[in-house]
Design a protein around this motif. Structure first.
Motif, PDB file in Angstrom:
ATOM      1  N   GLU A  34     -58.040 -13.641  42.640  1.00 45.31           N
ATOM      2  CA  GLU A  34     -57.535 -12.447  41.989  1.00 45.31           C
ATOM      3  C   GLU A  34     -57.076 -11.421  43.020  1.00 45.31           C
ATOM      4  O   GLU A  34     -56.321 -10.515  42.699  1.00 45.31           O
ATOM      5  N   GLU A  35     -57.583 -11.545  44.254  1.00 40.79           N
ATOM      6  CA  GLU A  35     -57.294 -10.530  45.252  1.00 40.79           C
ATOM      7  C   GLU A  35     -56.261 -10.964  46.275  1.00 40.79           C
ATOM      8  O   GLU A  35     -55.528 -10.133  46.802  1.00 40.79           O
ATOM      9  N   GLU A  36     -56.241 -12.255  46.584  1.00 40.82           N
ATOM     10  CA  GLU A  36     -55.257 -12.745  47.545  1.00 40.82           C
ATOM     11  C   GLU A  36     -54.557 -13.952  46.950  1.00 40.82           C
ATOM     12  O   GLU A  36     -55.193 -14.799  46.334  1.00 40.82           O
ATOM     13  N   ILE A  37     -53.284 -14.029  47.205  1.00 38.49           N
ATOM     14  CA  ILE A  37     -52.560 -15.224  46.791  1.00 38.49           C
ATOM     15  C   ILE A  37     -53.047 -16.385  47.647  1.00 38.49           C
ATOM     16  O   ILE A  37     -53.157 -16.236  48.866  1.00 38.49           O
ATOM     17  N   PRO A  38     -53.376 -17.516  47.055  1.00 36.74           N
ATOM     18  CA  PRO A  38     -53.748 -18.658  47.875  1.00 36.74           C
ATOM     19  C   PRO A  38     -52.617 -18.986  48.844  1.00 36.74           C
ATOM     20  O   PRO A  38     -51.452 -19.035  48.455  1.00 36.74           O
ATOM     21  N   GLY A  39     -52.999 -19.202  50.098  1.00 35.06           N
ATOM     22  CA  GLY A  39     -52.004 -19.345  51.156  1.00 35.06           C
ATOM     23  C   GLY A  39     -52.000 -18.116  52.044  1.00 35.06           C
ATOM     24  O   GLY A  39     -51.647 -18.189  53.207  1.00 35.06           O
ATOM     25  N   ARG A  40     -52.448 -16.990  51.485  1.00 35.98           N
ATOM     26  CA  ARG A  40     -52.644 -15.805  52.326  1.00 35.98           C
ATOM     27  C   ARG A  40     -54.115 -15.492  52.438  1.00 35.98           C
ATOM     28  O   ARG A  40     -54.487 -14.373  52.779  1.00 35.98           O
ATOM     29  N   HIS A  41     -54.956 -16.443  52.089  1.00 38.34           N
ATOM     30  CA  HIS A  41     -56.369 -16.107  51.982  1.00 38.34           C
ATOM     31  C   HIS A  41     -57.103 -16.260  53.309  1.00 38.34           C
ATOM     32  O   HIS A  41     -58.270 -15.956  53.389  1.00 38.34           O
ATOM     33  N   ARG A  42     -56.458 -16.775  54.342  1.00 40.79           N
ATOM     34  CA  ARG A  42     -57.067 -16.764  55.671  1.00 40.79           C
ATOM     35  C   ARG A  42     -56.109 -16.053  56.601  1.00 40.79           C
ATOM     36  O   ARG A  42     -54.926 -16.348  56.602  1.00 40.79           O
ATOM     37  N   TRP A  43     -56.630 -15.135  57.366  1.00 45.35           N
ATOM     38  CA  TRP A  43     -55.718 -14.444  58.267  1.00 45.35           C
ATOM     39  C   TRP A  43     -56.451 -14.029  59.528  1.00 45.35           C
ATOM     40  O   TRP A  43     -57.668 -14.088  59.614  1.00 45.35           O
ATOM     41  N   VAL A  44     -55.650 -13.659  60.525  1.00 49.10           N
ATOM     42  CA  VAL A  44     -56.190 -13.290  61.818  1.00 49.10           C
ATOM     43  C   VAL A  44     -55.731 -11.885  62.151  1.00 49.10           C
ATOM     44  O   VAL A  44     -54.610 -11.501  61.845  1.00 49.10           O
TER      45      VAL A  44
END
Ligand code: SF4
Lengths: 244, 147
Positions: B51-61
Motif C-alpha cells: 500500500e505504501e510502495e509500488i512493488p519494484g520500488r520497495h528496496r532502495w539505497v
C-alpha cells in the motif's frame, strides 16, 4: 423530470464527501497502486499463512462449467457475482467527472516538481535472476587454466581473443585473454561453452566509461572483476546448482 | 507513487532531516525498515507494504557519497537490491558463508580484492595493455651513414 430527480438523489452521497469516507476515497483518491492486484495482496498479507507449495487451478479452468457456476448463499440462491465490486453509479461518476484524466494530470504535475529522470534512474534497478545471462553486463574469468578456446570458438560476436603458450611440462597456459566489451552482446554462450566454469558473467554494470579503450578488457582486468564479484557469483551458482 | 497523504505520512515517520536528504538524492519521500549498511556507508532500506510502495520500488539505497553512481553498491548488496537474493547479505547464510574470512577463496589462487567503484575519469581508471609480447614492432627508422 422524474429521472433527473433520481439521478440527483443518487449522486448526492457521492458528492457529500464527509458523510461517507470510504466512498469518497473510492471516488476521488482512487487507488493507483499496481500493488492492488489481488495476487500482490495475497503475497504481502501478513495474516495469511504461507504455504510453500506450488498449485495450479488448471483443473478448474479446463471445463466450461467453471465459468457458468455462480456463488450461492446458504439458502441455495444464486448471488450476484459483482456484489463486491464498484456499483454502476460509481463507474458512472468516474466517467462523468473525468477522475482518471485528472489523476493522470496530477501525475504529470507532480513530475514537474521532481528532478529529471536521468539523475535518479540508477536507483531503480531492474530485476535480475541468477540464471539470467541475457543482458548481464560484464564477463569475469575466475580461473583461466584450461585453454580449450571453446569460448573463442563459440562467441557469435567474435569478441574474445585467446593466445596460449606451452608450459615446460607440456600443458598449455593462457597468456592473452581479451574480451572486447564493445563487441560483446552478452549472449552468455561463452559461459555455457566452458566446461570448467572459468568464464562467468557477472551482474555488475560498469559501462559508463570516458574512453572507449576502457572497455577492451584484458586478462588481468577480467580476473580482477571476478575477484571483486566473487560473493555474488558464488551465491548465484549456489542458487542454480540444483539445475545444473 | 506520490500522493499528498503518503508524503506527509512518510515525512512524519522518517523525520524532516531524512526527508530533506531524500528529496535531494532520491526525489521522493520514502520510508521503510532499515536493512543494513555496507562497507562504504550506503544504507539500504526496504518497505514491503504494497500500500505504501509500488512493488519494484520497495528496496532502495541511500548512497553515502554526494557524487553518487550505481557502481558504488558492492556486489553482495547488489544481489539483494536487484532481488537476486531474498535476504540481505548480513542475514543470508550462503553469503555469510562466502564472506567468512577463512572459507572464502579457499580453492582459488587469487586473493580477494576490495571492491572499488567505477573509477572512470579519474587516475584510477583502467587502461588496457597487452599481456603478451607484441608480434610486430614499431618501425624504428635507422639512419645509414652516407658514403
Ligand atoms: S557473452 Fe557472448 S558475445 Fe560476449 S564474449 Fe561471451 S560469447 Fe562472446
Amino acid at each position: 423530470m422524474f429521472s433527473r430527480t433520481r439521478l440527483v438523489l443518487g449522486l448526492q452521497p457521492h458528492l457529500a464527501l464527509n458523510t461517507r469516507n470510504n466512498l469518497a476515497r473510492n471516488t476521488l483518491v482512487a487507488h493507483r497502486l499496481i500493488s492492488h492486484s489481488s495476487c500482490s495482496r495475497a503475497e504481502h498479507d501478513p495474516h495469511q499463512r504461507r504455504v510453500e507449495t506450488l498449485t495450479s487451478a488448471i483443473g478448474e479452468r479446463g471445463g466450461h462449467h467453471a465459468h457458468t457456476s455462480h456463488p450461492v448463499d446458504a439458502q441455495g440462491n444464486e448471488m450476484n457475482p459483482y456484489r463486491n465490486g464498484p456499483s454502476a453509479l460509481d463507474k458512472a461518476v468516474h466517467l462523468f467527472f473525468f477522475t482518471e484524466i485528472i489523476r493522470g494530470m496530477w501525475i504529470v504535475l507532480e513530475n514537474f516538481f521532481r528532478p529529471p529522470t536521468p539523475s535518479c534512474i540508477h536507483l531503480k534497478r531492474v530485476l535480475y535472476l541468477p540464471a539470467f545471462v541475457g543482458s548481464t553486463p560484464y564477463v569475469a574469468i575466475q580461473v583461466v587454466k584450461s585453454v580449450a578456446s571453446l569460448c573463442e570458438a563459440i562467441c557469435p560476436a567474435q569478441a574474445i581473443t585467446i593466445e596460449s603458450e606451452a608450459r615446460l611440462d607440456g600443458s598449455r597456459k593462457t597468456t592473452k585473454y581479451d574480451i572486447d566489451m564493445t563487441k560483446c552482446i552478452y549472449c552468455g554462450f561463452c559461459q555455457e561453452a566452458c566446461p570448467v566454469d572459468a568464464i562467468v558473467e557477472t551482474q555488475n554494470q560498469e559501462f559508463s566509461v570516458e574512453n572507449r579503450e576502457e572497455l577492451l578488457y584484458n586478462k588481468e582486468k577480467l580476473l580482477a572483476n571476478g575477484d571483486r564479484a566473487e560473493a555474488e557469483i558464488a551465491a548465484n551458482l549456489h542458487s542454480d546448482h540444483v539445475y545444473r | 507513487m506520490v500522493s499528498l497523504a503518503r508524503t506527509i505520512r512518510h515525512i512524519r515517520r522518517a523525520g524532516l532531516r531524512e526527508w530533506w536528504r531524500q528529496m535531494q538524492y532520491i526525489g521522493d519521500a520514502k520510508w521503510g525498515t532499515y536493512v543494513g549498511k555496507d562497507q562504504f556507508g550506503n544504507r539500504y532500506f526496504e518497505n514491503r507494504n504494497a500500500e505504501e510502495e509500488i512493488p519494484g520500488r520497495h528496496r532502495w539505497v541511500d548512497l553515502a557519497q554526494h557524487e553518487y553512481n550505481a557502481s558504488q553498491v558492492p556486489p553482495e548488496w547488489h544481489s539483494w537490491i536487484s532481488h537476486i537474493r531474498k535476504d540481505p547479505p548480513n542475514q543470508d547464510s550462503v553469503m555469510q558463508h562466502l564472506l567468512l574470512p577463512g572459507r572464502r577463496h579457499s580453492k582459488l589462487t587469487y586473493l580477494p580484492q576490495p571492491y572499488v567503484e567505477n573509477l572512470t575519469g579519474t587516475r584510477g581508471a583502467y587502461k588496457p595493455y597487452n599481456t603478451v609480447v607484441p608480434k610486430y614492432k614499431e618501425w624504428e627508422p635507422k639512419v645509414t651513414l652516407r658514403a
